[in-house]
Design a protein around this motif. Structure first.
Motif, PDB file in Angstrom:
ATOM      1  N   ASN A  13       0.829  -1.212   0.000  1.00 27.94           N
ATOM      2  CA  ASN A  13       0.000   0.000   0.000  1.00 27.94           C
ATOM      3  C   ASN A  13       0.862   1.260   0.000  1.00 27.94           C
ATOM      4  O   ASN A  13       0.555   2.232  -0.694  1.00 27.94           O
ATOM      5  CB  ASN A  13      -0.942  -0.007   1.210  1.00 27.94           C
ATOM      6  N   ALA A  14       1.953   1.239   0.760  1.00 30.65           N
ATOM      7  CA  ALA A  14       2.851   2.400   0.787  1.00 30.65           C
ATOM      8  C   ALA A  14       3.516   2.596  -0.571  1.00 30.65           C
ATOM      9  O   ALA A  14       3.665   3.742  -1.031  1.00 30.65           O
ATOM     10  CB  ALA A  14       3.908   2.202   1.874  1.00 30.65           C
ATOM     11  N   THR A  15       3.893   1.503  -1.209  1.00 31.11           N
ATOM     12  CA  THR A  15       4.511   1.600  -2.529  1.00 31.11           C
ATOM     13  C   THR A  15       3.527   2.164  -3.551  1.00 31.11           C
ATOM     14  O   THR A  15       3.882   3.033  -4.365  1.00 31.11           O
ATOM     15  CB  THR A  15       5.019   0.217  -2.984  1.00 31.11           C
ATOM     16  N   LEU A  16       2.293   1.684  -3.510  1.00 25.30           N
ATOM     17  CA  LEU A  16       1.272   2.191  -4.437  1.00 25.30           C
ATOM     18  C   LEU A  16       0.955   3.667  -4.165  1.00 25.30           C
ATOM     19  O   LEU A  16       0.765   4.446  -5.111  1.00 25.30           O
ATOM     20  CB  LEU A  16      -0.002   1.344  -4.335  1.00 25.30           C
ATOM     21  N   GLN A  17       0.923   4.035  -2.898  1.00 25.02           N
ATOM     22  CA  GLN A  17       0.686   5.443  -2.547  1.00 25.02           C
ATOM     23  C   GLN A  17       1.838   6.320  -3.032  1.00 25.02           C
ATOM     24  O   GLN A  17       1.616   7.404  -3.580  1.00 25.02           O
ATOM     25  CB  GLN A  17       0.515   5.579  -1.021  1.00 25.02           C
ATOM     26  N   VAL A  31       8.915  -0.415  -7.559  1.00 29.43           N
ATOM     27  CA  VAL A  31       8.661  -1.856  -7.708  1.00 29.43           C
ATOM     28  C   VAL A  31       9.900  -2.645  -7.289  1.00 29.43           C
ATOM     29  O   VAL A  31       9.792  -3.661  -6.593  1.00 29.43           O
ATOM     30  CB  VAL A  31       8.241  -2.187  -9.161  1.00 29.43           C
ATOM     31  N   GLU A  32      11.062  -2.169  -7.692  1.00 27.34           N
ATOM     32  CA  GLU A  32      12.317  -2.836  -7.321  1.00 27.34           C
ATOM     33  C   GLU A  32      12.482  -2.857  -5.802  1.00 27.34           C
ATOM     34  O   GLU A  32      12.862  -3.875  -5.219  1.00 27.34           O
ATOM     35  CB  GLU A  32      13.497  -2.112  -7.972  1.00 27.34           C
ATOM     36  N   SER A  33      12.183  -1.745  -5.150  1.00 31.81           N
ATOM     37  CA  SER A  33      12.294  -1.669  -3.691  1.00 31.81           C
ATOM     38  C   SER A  33      11.326  -2.641  -3.014  1.00 31.81           C
ATOM     39  O   SER A  33      11.691  -3.345  -2.065  1.00 31.81           O
ATOM     40  CB  SER A  33      12.012  -0.235  -3.235  1.00 31.81           C
TER      41      SER A  33
END
Length: 138
Positions: A13-17, A31-33
Protein backbone atom coordinates in the motif's frame (compact mmCIF):
# COMPACT_ATOMS: atom_id res chain seq x y z
CA UNK A 1 5.11 -16.47 5.35
CA UNK A 2 1.37 -16.12 5.03
CA UNK A 3 -0.20 -14.96 1.77
CA UNK A 4 -2.01 -12.34 3.86
CA UNK A 5 1.02 -10.98 5.66
CA UNK A 6 -0.02 -7.62 7.14
CA UNK A 7 3.47 -6.12 6.96
CA UNK A 8 3.83 -6.89 3.26
CA UNK A 9 0.34 -5.58 2.66
CA UNK A 10 1.32 -2.30 4.35
CA UNK A 11 4.49 -2.14 2.25
CA UNK A 12 2.50 -2.70 -0.95
CA UNK A 13 0.00 0.00 0.00
CA UNK A 14 2.85 2.40 0.79
CA UNK A 15 4.51 1.60 -2.53
CA UNK A 16 1.27 2.19 -4.44
CA UNK A 17 0.69 5.44 -2.55
CA UNK A 18 4.24 6.61 -3.32
CA UNK A 19 3.76 5.74 -7.00
CA UNK A 20 0.53 7.76 -7.01
CA UNK A 21 2.27 10.75 -5.42
CA UNK A 22 5.58 10.60 -7.32
CA UNK A 23 4.29 9.62 -10.72
CA UNK A 24 5.01 6.91 -13.26
CA UNK A 25 8.70 7.82 -13.76
CA UNK A 26 9.55 6.42 -10.28
CA UNK A 27 7.56 3.22 -10.79
CA UNK A 28 10.55 0.94 -11.66
CA UNK A 29 12.46 2.06 -8.55
CA UNK A 30 9.41 1.61 -6.32
CA UNK A 31 8.66 -1.86 -7.71
CA UNK A 32 12.32 -2.84 -7.32
CA UNK A 33 12.29 -1.67 -3.69
CA UNK A 34 9.11 -3.61 -2.92
CA UNK A 35 10.46 -6.76 -4.59
CA UNK A 36 13.65 -6.52 -2.51
CA UNK A 37 11.55 -6.46 0.65
CA UNK A 38 9.58 -9.50 -0.53
CA UNK A 39 12.83 -11.27 -1.38
CA UNK A 40 14.28 -10.52 2.07
CA UNK A 41 11.13 -11.89 3.68
CA UNK A 42 11.28 -15.06 1.58
CA UNK A 43 14.97 -15.51 2.39
CA UNK A 44 14.17 -15.31 6.09
CA UNK A 45 11.45 -17.94 5.78
CA UNK A 46 13.67 -20.25 3.75
CA UNK A 47 16.55 -19.81 6.22
CA UNK A 48 14.30 -20.76 9.13
CA UNK A 49 13.01 -23.83 7.27
CA UNK A 50 16.51 -24.95 6.33
CA UNK A 51 17.74 -24.52 9.92
CA UNK A 52 14.77 -26.47 11.24
CA UNK A 53 15.36 -29.28 8.71
CA UNK A 54 19.07 -29.44 9.59
CA UNK A 55 18.26 -29.55 13.29
CA UNK A 56 15.75 -32.36 12.72
CA UNK A 57 18.31 -34.32 10.72
CA UNK A 58 20.95 -33.83 13.41
CA UNK A 59 18.50 -35.01 16.06
CA UNK A 60 17.63 -38.07 13.98
CA UNK A 61 21.32 -38.83 13.46
CA UNK A 62 21.96 -38.46 17.19
CA UNK A 63 19.06 -40.82 17.96
CA UNK A 64 20.38 -43.37 15.47
CA UNK A 65 23.89 -43.11 16.92
CA UNK A 66 22.61 -43.98 20.40
CA UNK A 67 21.11 -47.32 19.36
CA UNK A 68 23.83 -49.85 18.62
CA UNK A 69 23.57 -51.91 15.46
CA UNK A 70 23.43 -55.70 15.84
CA UNK A 71 27.01 -56.03 14.60
CA UNK A 72 28.40 -53.43 17.04
CA UNK A 73 26.87 -55.06 20.12
CA UNK A 74 27.86 -58.63 19.22
CA UNK A 75 31.10 -58.70 21.24
CA UNK A 76 29.41 -57.39 24.36
CA UNK A 77 26.52 -59.85 24.08
CA UNK A 78 28.84 -62.78 23.35
CA UNK A 79 31.11 -61.93 26.29
CA UNK A 80 28.14 -61.58 28.63
CA UNK A 81 26.79 -64.96 27.49
CA UNK A 82 30.15 -66.69 28.01
CA UNK A 83 30.60 -65.18 31.48
CA UNK A 84 27.07 -66.15 32.50
CA UNK A 85 27.63 -69.76 31.35
CA UNK A 86 30.92 -69.97 33.25
CA UNK A 87 29.24 -68.64 36.39
CA UNK A 88 26.29 -71.00 35.82
CA UNK A 89 28.45 -74.05 36.70
CA UNK A 90 29.13 -73.17 40.36
CA UNK A 91 25.66 -71.62 40.75
CA UNK A 92 24.08 -74.85 39.50
CA UNK A 93 26.15 -76.89 41.92
CA UNK A 94 25.16 -74.68 44.84
CA UNK A 95 21.47 -74.84 43.80
CA UNK A 96 21.48 -78.66 43.52
CA UNK A 97 23.21 -79.12 46.87
CA UNK A 98 20.84 -76.77 48.72
CA UNK A 99 17.47 -77.32 46.97
CA UNK A 100 17.77 -80.37 44.69
CA UNK A 101 16.09 -80.21 41.27
CA UNK A 102 13.80 -77.27 42.14
CA UNK A 103 16.84 -75.14 43.03
CA UNK A 104 18.49 -76.06 39.73
CA UNK A 105 15.37 -75.01 37.79
CA UNK A 106 15.16 -71.68 39.65
CA UNK A 107 18.89 -71.08 39.08
CA UNK A 108 18.66 -71.68 35.32
CA UNK A 109 15.47 -69.60 35.00
CA UNK A 110 17.37 -66.74 36.63
CA UNK A 111 20.34 -67.19 34.30
CA UNK A 112 18.02 -67.32 31.30
CA UNK A 113 16.15 -64.20 32.49
CA UNK A 114 19.32 -62.18 32.99
CA UNK A 115 20.61 -63.15 29.53
CA UNK A 116 17.24 -62.41 27.88
CA UNK A 117 17.09 -58.94 29.41
CA UNK A 118 20.67 -58.22 28.41
CA UNK A 119 20.11 -59.41 24.84
CA UNK A 120 16.94 -57.35 24.37
CA UNK A 121 18.38 -54.20 25.95
CA UNK A 122 19.31 -52.53 22.63
CA UNK A 123 16.14 -53.60 20.87
CA UNK A 124 13.38 -52.61 23.23
CA UNK A 125 14.95 -50.26 25.73
CA UNK A 126 17.81 -47.78 25.52
CA UNK A 127 19.05 -46.10 28.72
CA UNK A 128 18.26 -42.38 28.84
CA UNK A 129 15.81 -42.54 25.97
CA UNK A 130 12.13 -42.09 26.61
CA UNK A 131 9.39 -42.42 24.10
CA UNK A 132 7.60 -39.20 23.16
CA UNK A 133 3.95 -39.12 22.28
CA UNK A 134 4.48 -36.31 19.74
CA UNK A 135 7.15 -34.14 18.17
CA UNK A 136 5.88 -31.10 20.12
CA UNK A 137 7.17 -32.37 23.46
CA UNK A 138 10.53 -31.18 24.73
Amino acid sequence: MDARDPELKKELNATLQARHELGAEYEPALVESFLEKVEQRLDGVVDRRVRRELAERQMAAARDARTPSPVEGFGERFGFGVVSLILAIPLSAIAVVNADFKGLVVCWLGIFGVNAVHASRGRFWTPGKRRRSSDWED
